[in-house]
Motif scaffolding. Structure first.
Motif: not given
Length: 281
Positions: A58-62, A24-34, A47-52, A36-42
């Motif tokens: 997302v909190t546990r991932f951080a 699950t955390q890899r899915r979140i990381a992959h979404s942030l990389v994919e 982020v949860a919606e993007l990663a499904g 990346a240009a807007k990840a810092a403002y989500l």
């Protein structure tokens, strides 16, 4: 994808290098990389919606990355995407590409301060008889390189570097002969067949060690141990300096795991090489 977007994605990806993430955390990381240009403002919800996934995921991932929560991770994302690394002045494109590789190796060196994952991988692989080594397409030369040297210290190394209908047959033959683990080298653009073979190996009961470019690689989900090493992306074709270094570090750790048999086989090889005059020096 233009060069600036690629660099931004690489800087975001650096946050996850060496991290031990759940699927699950890899899915979140992959979404942030994919993204990346807007990840810092989500927001965490976005982020949860993007990663499904769920927002608490997302909190546990951080927190798994060492941050107090998602807001702290987002501040870090903003800092690294707002100002990229300073490019050395007066360098041409070739020099910049090589300079980027030295940075990859520096980070790999820092990652290897903790050798737990490498040693765990070495124990799994050095105990496998035979040892299948998978590497398709761009990873095939690296699989062959690793296999060439591994065969000097292990009795039965089988390099699986060509695809097609016979690939799974060769994997089945290795398993029937007693293989308990497989090394999979899977590099961008991640051949579908390579990921399928890794999935098949896991289903058949083999432990899988993966050398790949990041902790969010598609193959990471199916591997018991992931050894990430970044690839260079500034030339027309990728540079694999980091994965090659990781492969040889792993082989060294395998030699360290079983020193007496390794030494004996090396001495036998040297005696045979001298008898047959294989080398000029």
């Amino acid at each position: 994808m233009n060069a600036e977007v690629i660099k931004t994605a690489e800087r975001v990806l650096d946050l996850f290098q060496g991290a031990r993430l759940t699927p699950t955390q890899r899915r979140i990381a992959h979404s942030l990389v994919e993204h990346a240009a807007k990840a810092a403002y989500l927001s965490a919800a976005e982020v949860a919606e993007l990663a499904g996934v769920s927002q608490p995921s997302v909190t546990r991932f951080a927190m798994a990355l060492g941050y107090s929560g998602y807001p702290a991770l987002r501040r870090e994302l903003r800092s690294i995407t707002a100002t990229g690394p300073v490019e050395p002045a007066g360098q041409n494109a070739m020099q910049r590409a090589v300079h980027a590789e030295t940075e990859h190796l520096r980070r790999l060196g820092e990652q290897l301060q903790d050798l737990d994952a490498v040693r765990s991988a070495a124990r799994l692989l050095s105990a496998s008889r035979p040892l299948p080594v998978l590497g398709l397409r761009a990873a095939a030369p690296l699989a062959a390189y690793f296999g060439y040297f591994a065969a000097k210290v292990l009795p039965d190394v089988r390099v699986l570097d060509s695809g097609g209908t016979g690939l799974l047959d060769r994997l089945d033959q290795a398993r029937a002969a007693g293989a308990g683990a497989m090394l999979a080298i899977v590099l961008p653009r991640y051949p579908r067949e390579a990921v399928d073979v890794v999935r098949e190996a896991k289903a058949a009961g083999l432990a899988v060690v993966a050398i790949t470019d990041s902790a969010v690689s598609p193959v990471a989900e199916f591997a018991d141990v992931v050894l990430p090493a970044a690839v260079g992306t500034q030339l027309v074709f990728d540079l694999h300096t980091g994965p090659m270094a990781m492969a040889m570090v792993l082989l060294q750790a395998m030699c360290d795991a079983v020193p007496e048999p390794v030494q004996r086989r090396l001495e036998e090889f040297e005696a045979t090489a001298a008898q047959r005059h294989i080398f000029l020096a």
